[in-house]
Design a protein around this motif. Structure first.
Motif, PDB file in Angstrom:
ATOM      1  N   TYR A  66       9.456  -3.778  -8.113  1.00  0.00           N
ATOM      2  CA  TYR A  66       9.520  -2.251  -7.500  1.00  0.00           C
ATOM      3  C   TYR A  66      10.511  -1.872  -8.917  1.00  0.00           C
ATOM      4  O   TYR A  66      10.642  -0.696  -8.816  1.00  0.00           O
ATOM      5  CB  TYR A  66      10.453  -2.720  -6.065  1.00  0.00           C
ATOM      6  N   SER A  67      11.303  -3.047  -9.821  1.00  0.00           N
ATOM      7  CA  SER A  67      12.327  -2.071 -10.529  1.00  0.00           C
ATOM      8  C   SER A  67      10.937  -1.298 -11.512  1.00  0.00           C
ATOM      9  O   SER A  67      11.793  -0.287 -11.989  1.00  0.00           O
ATOM     10  CB  SER A  67      13.134  -3.107 -11.621  1.00  0.00           C
ATOM     11  N   ASP A  68       9.739  -2.444 -11.769  1.00  0.00           N
ATOM     12  CA  ASP A  68       9.479  -1.116 -12.788  1.00  0.00           C
ATOM     13  C   ASP A  68       8.822   0.521 -12.356  1.00  0.00           C
ATOM     14  O   ASP A  68       7.915   1.116 -13.111  1.00  0.00           O
ATOM     15  CB  ASP A  68       7.754  -2.105 -13.285  1.00  0.00           C
ATOM     16  N   ASP A  69       8.681   0.507 -10.867  1.00  0.00           N
ATOM     17  CA  ASP A  69       8.079   1.800 -10.198  1.00  0.00           C
ATOM     18  C   ASP A  69       8.550   3.134 -10.648  1.00  0.00           C
ATOM     19  O   ASP A  69      10.191   2.604 -10.133  1.00  0.00           O
ATOM     20  CB  ASP A  69       7.764   1.435  -9.010  1.00  0.00           C
ATOM     21  N   GLU A  70       8.392   4.006 -11.974  1.00  0.00           N
ATOM     22  CA  GLU A  70       9.356   5.195 -11.921  1.00  0.00           C
ATOM     23  C   GLU A  70       9.638   5.716 -10.815  1.00  0.00           C
ATOM     24  O   GLU A  70      10.650   7.002 -10.565  1.00  0.00           O
ATOM     25  CB  GLU A  70       8.672   6.316 -13.194  1.00  0.00           C
ATOM     26  N   LEU A  72      10.473   5.481  -7.539  1.00  0.00           N
ATOM     27  CA  LEU A  72      11.598   4.210  -7.114  1.00  0.00           C
ATOM     28  C   LEU A  72      12.777   4.714  -7.787  1.00  0.00           C
ATOM     29  O   LEU A  72      14.034   4.150  -6.862  1.00  0.00           O
ATOM     30  CB  LEU A  72      11.610   3.121  -6.971  1.00  0.00           C
ATOM     31  N   ASP A  73      13.125   5.062  -9.087  1.00  0.00           N
ATOM     32  CA  ASP A  73      14.287   4.734  -9.591  1.00  0.00           C
ATOM     33  C   ASP A  73      14.531   6.369  -9.447  1.00  0.00           C
ATOM     34  O   ASP A  73      14.566   7.432  -9.965  1.00  0.00           O
ATOM     35  CB  ASP A  73      14.417   4.873 -11.155  1.00  0.00           C
ATOM     36  N   PHE A  89      24.503   9.875  -5.178  1.00  0.00           N
ATOM     37  CA  PHE A  89      23.193  10.048  -6.509  1.00  0.00           C
ATOM     38  C   PHE A  89      23.215  11.906  -7.096  1.00  0.00           C
ATOM     39  O   PHE A  89      22.902  12.843  -5.632  1.00  0.00           O
ATOM     40  CB  PHE A  89      22.014   9.684  -5.510  1.00  0.00           C
ATOM     41  N   LYS A  90      22.288  12.404  -7.870  1.00  0.00           N
ATOM     42  CA  LYS A  90      21.996  13.262  -8.619  1.00  0.00           C
ATOM     43  C   LYS A  90      21.742  14.274  -7.711  1.00  0.00           C
ATOM     44  O   LYS A  90      22.030  15.629  -7.174  1.00  0.00           O
ATOM     45  CB  LYS A  90      21.519  12.701  -9.169  1.00  0.00           C
TER      46      LYS A  90
END
Length: 114
Positions: A66-70, A72-73, A89-90
Motif C-alpha cells: 500500500y505504500s506505493d499508492d499515492e 493513500l499517502d 495531518f495537514k
C-alpha cells in the motif's frame, strides 16, 4: 445533410492523414518516449478508483504494498491542534481530535522504571 458536416468529415480525414505522416517521420527515440508515456498513463488508469477505497480497511490484504499508492499517502503529522496540542495531518478536520476543546483528557503520567 448540411454542407458544414461534410466539410468537418473532410477535415477529420485530412487531420488523421497528417497525424499518420507525422508519426512515421518522428524519430525512434521520440516514439519510445511516446510509448512509455502511454504505458504510464495505462498503468495509472488501472489503479483503484477513489470509490473503491470505501471500506478498504475491511478488505485489507497483507501481501499488497500500500505504500506505493499515492492516494493513500496523507503525509506527515505537521499541524498542531490549537486546543489540545495534538499532532494532526495537514488536511485533517479542525477539532477532530478534541471537538474544538470540548473534550479534555487528563495528561498521561510519565512512566517510571522499577
Amino acid at each position: 445533410m448540411p454542407r458544414g458536416r461534410r466539410a468537418n468529415i473532410g477535415r477529420r480525414t485530412r487531420h488523421a492523414s497528417q497525424q499518420q505522416v507525422y508519426s512515421q517521420n518522428i524519430s525512434e527515440e521520440r516514439q519510445n518516449i511516446i510509448r512509455e508515456n502511454a504505458r504510464l498513463r495505462q498503468r495509472g488508469s488501472t489503479r483503484r478508483s477513489l470509490a473503491s477505497y470505501n471500506r478498504l480497511a475491511f478488505q485489507y490484504d497483507p501481501t499488497a504494498n500500500y505504500s506505493d499508492d499515492e492516494n493513500l499517502d496523507i503525509g506527515p503529522m505537521t499541524t498542531i491542534c490549537r486546543y489540545c496540542n495534538a499532532f494532526k495531518f495537514k488536511r485533517e478536520t479542525a477539532g477532530l481530535c478534541c471537538a474544538c476543546g470540548k473534550v479534555k483528557l487528563d495528561p498521561l503520567l510519565t512512566p517510571h522504571s522499577h
